[in-house]
Design a protein around this motif. Sequence first.
Motif, PDB file in Angstrom:
ATOM      1  N   MET A   1       0.838  -1.185   0.000  1.00 43.22           N
ATOM      2  CA  MET A   1       0.000   0.000   0.000  1.00 43.22           C
ATOM      3  C   MET A   1       0.880   1.245   0.000  1.00 43.22           C
ATOM      4  SD  MET A   1      -3.468  -0.487   2.146  1.00 43.22           S
ATOM      5  CE  MET A   1      -2.878  -0.840   3.763  1.00 43.22           C
ATOM      6  N   ASN A   2       0.328   2.307  -0.550  1.00 42.65           N
ATOM      7  CA  ASN A   2       1.005   3.591  -0.581  1.00 42.65           C
ATOM      8  C   ASN A   2       0.185   4.631   0.166  1.00 42.65           C
ATOM      9  OD1 ASN A   2       3.152   2.735  -2.227  1.00 42.65           O
ATOM     10  ND2 ASN A   2       1.857   2.950  -4.038  1.00 42.65           N
ATOM     11  N   LEU A   3       0.871   5.520   0.798  1.00 42.64           N
ATOM     12  CA  LEU A   3       0.226   6.623   1.498  1.00 42.64           C
ATOM     13  C   LEU A   3       0.366   7.861   0.634  1.00 42.64           C
ATOM     14  CD1 LEU A   3      -1.026   7.938   4.036  1.00 42.64           C
ATOM     15  CD2 LEU A   3       1.305   8.222   4.897  1.00 42.64           C
ATOM     16  N   ASP A   4      -0.742   8.455   0.254  1.00 42.06           N
ATOM     17  CA  ASP A   4      -0.717   9.680  -0.537  1.00 42.06           C
ATOM     18  C   ASP A   4      -0.297  10.855   0.339  1.00 42.06           C
ATOM     19  OD1 ASP A   4      -1.641   8.336  -2.779  1.00 42.06           O
ATOM     20  OD2 ASP A   4      -3.737   8.824  -2.376  1.00 42.06           O
ATOM     21  N   VAL A   5       0.641  11.627  -0.131  1.00 44.01           N
ATOM     22  CA  VAL A   5       1.043  12.858   0.533  1.00 44.01           C
ATOM     23  C   VAL A   5       0.405  13.988  -0.259  1.00 44.01           C
ATOM     24  CG1 VAL A   5       2.963  14.341   1.197  1.00 44.01           C
ATOM     25  CG2 VAL A   5       3.216  11.842   1.295  1.00 44.01           C
ATOM     26  N   VAL A   6      -0.403  14.792   0.426  1.00 47.38           N
ATOM     27  CA  VAL A   6      -1.154  15.835  -0.261  1.00 47.38           C
ATOM     28  C   VAL A   6      -0.753  17.199   0.267  1.00 47.38           C
ATOM     29  CG1 VAL A   6      -3.133  14.315  -0.684  1.00 47.38           C
ATOM     30  CG2 VAL A   6      -3.099  15.748   1.351  1.00 47.38           C
ATOM     31  N   GLY A   7      -1.025  18.193  -0.504  1.00 53.03           N
ATOM     32  CA  GLY A   7      -0.827  19.576  -0.093  1.00 53.03           C
ATOM     33  C   GLY A   7      -2.119  20.338  -0.325  1.00 53.03           C
ATOM     34  N   VAL A   8      -2.400  21.253   0.558  1.00 53.19           N
ATOM     35  CA  VAL A   8      -3.592  22.081   0.419  1.00 53.19           C
ATOM     36  C   VAL A   8      -3.110  23.518   0.295  1.00 53.19           C
ATOM     37  CG1 VAL A   8      -5.756  22.796   1.490  1.00 53.19           C
ATOM     38  CG2 VAL A   8      -4.918  20.472   1.820  1.00 53.19           C
ATOM     39  N   ARG A   9      -3.541  24.184  -0.770  1.00 56.75           N
ATOM     40  CA  ARG A   9      -3.078  25.546  -1.020  1.00 56.75           C
ATOM     41  C   ARG A   9      -4.236  26.445  -1.417  1.00 56.75           C
ATOM     42  NH1 ARG A   9       0.521  21.993  -3.232  1.00 56.75           N
ATOM     43  NH2 ARG A   9       2.674  22.217  -2.590  1.00 56.75           N
ATOM     44  N   LEU A  10      -4.046  27.722  -1.151  1.00 49.16           N
ATOM     45  CA  LEU A  10      -4.971  28.726  -1.653  1.00 49.16           C
ATOM     46  C   LEU A  10      -4.578  29.043  -3.086  1.00 49.16           C
ATOM     47  CD1 LEU A  10      -5.082  31.217   1.345  1.00 49.16           C
ATOM     48  CD2 LEU A  10      -6.872  29.643   0.645  1.00 49.16           C
ATOM     49  N   VAL A  11      -5.571  29.283  -3.927  1.00 47.35           N
ATOM     50  CA  VAL A  11      -5.315  29.633  -5.318  1.00 47.35           C
ATOM     51  C   VAL A  11      -5.922  31.012  -5.574  1.00 47.35           C
ATOM     52  CG1 VAL A  11      -5.736  29.014  -7.721  1.00 47.35           C
ATOM     53  CG2 VAL A  11      -5.366  27.218  -6.029  1.00 47.35           C
ATOM     54  N   LYS A  12      -5.097  31.938  -6.048  1.00 49.82           N
ATOM     55  CA  LYS A  12      -5.574  33.284  -6.349  1.00 49.82           C
ATOM     56  C   LYS A  12      -6.410  33.250  -7.619  1.00 49.82           C
ATOM     57  CE  LYS A  12      -3.536  37.534  -7.902  1.00 49.82           C
ATOM     58  NZ  LYS A  12      -2.327  38.339  -7.924  1.00 49.82           N
ATOM     59  N   GLU A  13      -7.654  33.731  -7.524  1.00 50.49           N
ATOM     60  CA  GLU A  13      -8.557  33.753  -8.675  1.00 50.49           C
ATOM     61  C   GLU A  13      -8.554  35.097  -9.381  1.00 50.49           C
ATOM     62  OE1 GLU A  13     -12.373  32.480  -7.259  1.00 50.49           O
ATOM     63  OE2 GLU A  13     -11.683  30.433  -6.944  1.00 50.49           O
ATOM     64  N   ARG A  14      -8.513  36.193  -8.609  1.00 53.70           N
ATOM     65  CA  ARG A  14      -8.497  37.544  -9.165  1.00 53.70           C
ATOM     66  C   ARG A  14      -8.168  38.507  -8.042  1.00 53.70           C
ATOM     67  NH1 ARG A  14     -13.562  40.108  -8.261  1.00 53.70           N
ATOM     68  NH2 ARG A  14     -15.050  38.698  -7.355  1.00 53.70           N
ATOM     69  N   GLU A  15      -8.128  39.800  -8.346  1.00 53.24           N
ATOM     70  CA  GLU A  15      -7.790  40.803  -7.344  1.00 53.24           C
ATOM     71  C   GLU A  15      -8.913  41.816  -7.175  1.00 53.24           C
ATOM     72  OE1 GLU A  15      -4.154  42.570  -8.690  1.00 53.24           O
ATOM     73  OE2 GLU A  15      -2.939  40.912  -7.940  1.00 53.24           O
ATOM     74  N   ILE A  16      -9.037  42.336  -5.960  1.00 54.96           N
ATOM     75  CA  ILE A  16      -9.915  43.460  -5.648  1.00 54.96           C
ATOM     76  C   ILE A  16      -8.995  44.560  -5.152  1.00 54.96           C
ATOM     77  CG2 ILE A  16     -11.771  44.322  -4.169  1.00 54.96           C
ATOM     78  CD1 ILE A  16     -12.740  41.407  -3.888  1.00 54.96           C
ATOM     79  N   GLU A  17      -9.087  45.729  -5.751  1.00 54.29           N
ATOM     80  CA  GLU A  17      -8.207  46.827  -5.371  1.00 54.29           C
ATOM     81  C   GLU A  17      -8.695  47.488  -4.081  1.00 54.29           C
ATOM     82  OE1 GLU A  17      -6.802  51.016  -7.284  1.00 54.29           O
ATOM     83  OE2 GLU A  17      -7.034  49.303  -8.651  1.00 54.29           O
ATOM     84  N   TYR A  18      -7.749  47.779  -3.190  1.00 53.29           N
ATOM     85  CA  TYR A  18      -8.037  48.516  -1.961  1.00 53.29           C
ATOM     86  C   TYR A  18      -6.763  49.205  -1.511  1.00 53.29           C
ATOM     87  CZ  TYR A  18      -5.586  45.066   0.852  1.00 53.29           C
ATOM     88  OH  TYR A  18      -4.619  44.273   1.403  1.00 53.29           O
ATOM     89  N   SER A  19      -6.895  50.185  -0.584  1.00 58.91           N
ATOM     90  CA  SER A  19      -5.716  50.965  -0.226  1.00 58.91           C
ATOM     91  C   SER A  19      -5.506  51.166   1.276  1.00 58.91           C
ATOM     92  CB  SER A  19      -5.778  52.339  -0.901  1.00 58.91           C
ATOM     93  OG  SER A  19      -6.922  53.027  -0.455  1.00 58.91           O
ATOM     94  N   LYS A  20      -6.339  50.590   2.122  1.00 56.68           N
ATOM     95  CA  LYS A  20      -6.151  50.821   3.553  1.00 56.68           C
ATOM     96  C   LYS A  20      -6.543  49.608   4.363  1.00 56.68           C
ATOM     97  CE  LYS A  20     -10.568  53.264   3.784  1.00 56.68           C
ATOM     98  NZ  LYS A  20     -11.204  54.501   4.133  1.00 56.68           N
TER      99      LYS A  20
END
Length: 176
Positions: free
Chosen positions: A1-20
Amino acid sequence: MNLDVVGVRLVKEREIEYSKKICTPYDAVEIIANELKDLDRETCITVNLNCKHQILNAHVVSVGMIDCSIVDMRSILKSALLSNATSIMMFHNHPTGDCEPSIDDIQITESVKQACKLMDIKLLDHIVIGENQFYSCMEGNYHRYHFDKSKSPNNEHNELRTYIQLSGGIEQDANL
């Protein structure tokens, strides 16, 4: 048997502009309102913040129907945890334009607050966005605010009470 090693990441979809950074509910609404105000279905978004109340990212939790949106605690917490957020703000729109929170909205606010508390994450606010107005559920007495981009929150203390960031979250400034 094999043990799957997984990674969980955030994926950037788009940007919202802000300044503060977010110091008041008005600051948060200025950033998120344009994403929600004209949608024809209820949509729930969370904003993940660091310990200095600087925005890390935003996450679309759900897109619902004309009069409801399903809020999944796991989705809210997963986004916050993967972002290493110390606090979050939750937003959703009311396509009718009336930003008065429903009983379900108030119950969801309490449920999210409790779920976040278990993970050492603060729910700073749950804001309901309507037509040219918003409603801050954590303000305490559920006061309605008028949202008008042409007004500066620094000069409008009668329409927008300022908030102070404290270690326990955002509380009302007693000097107003």
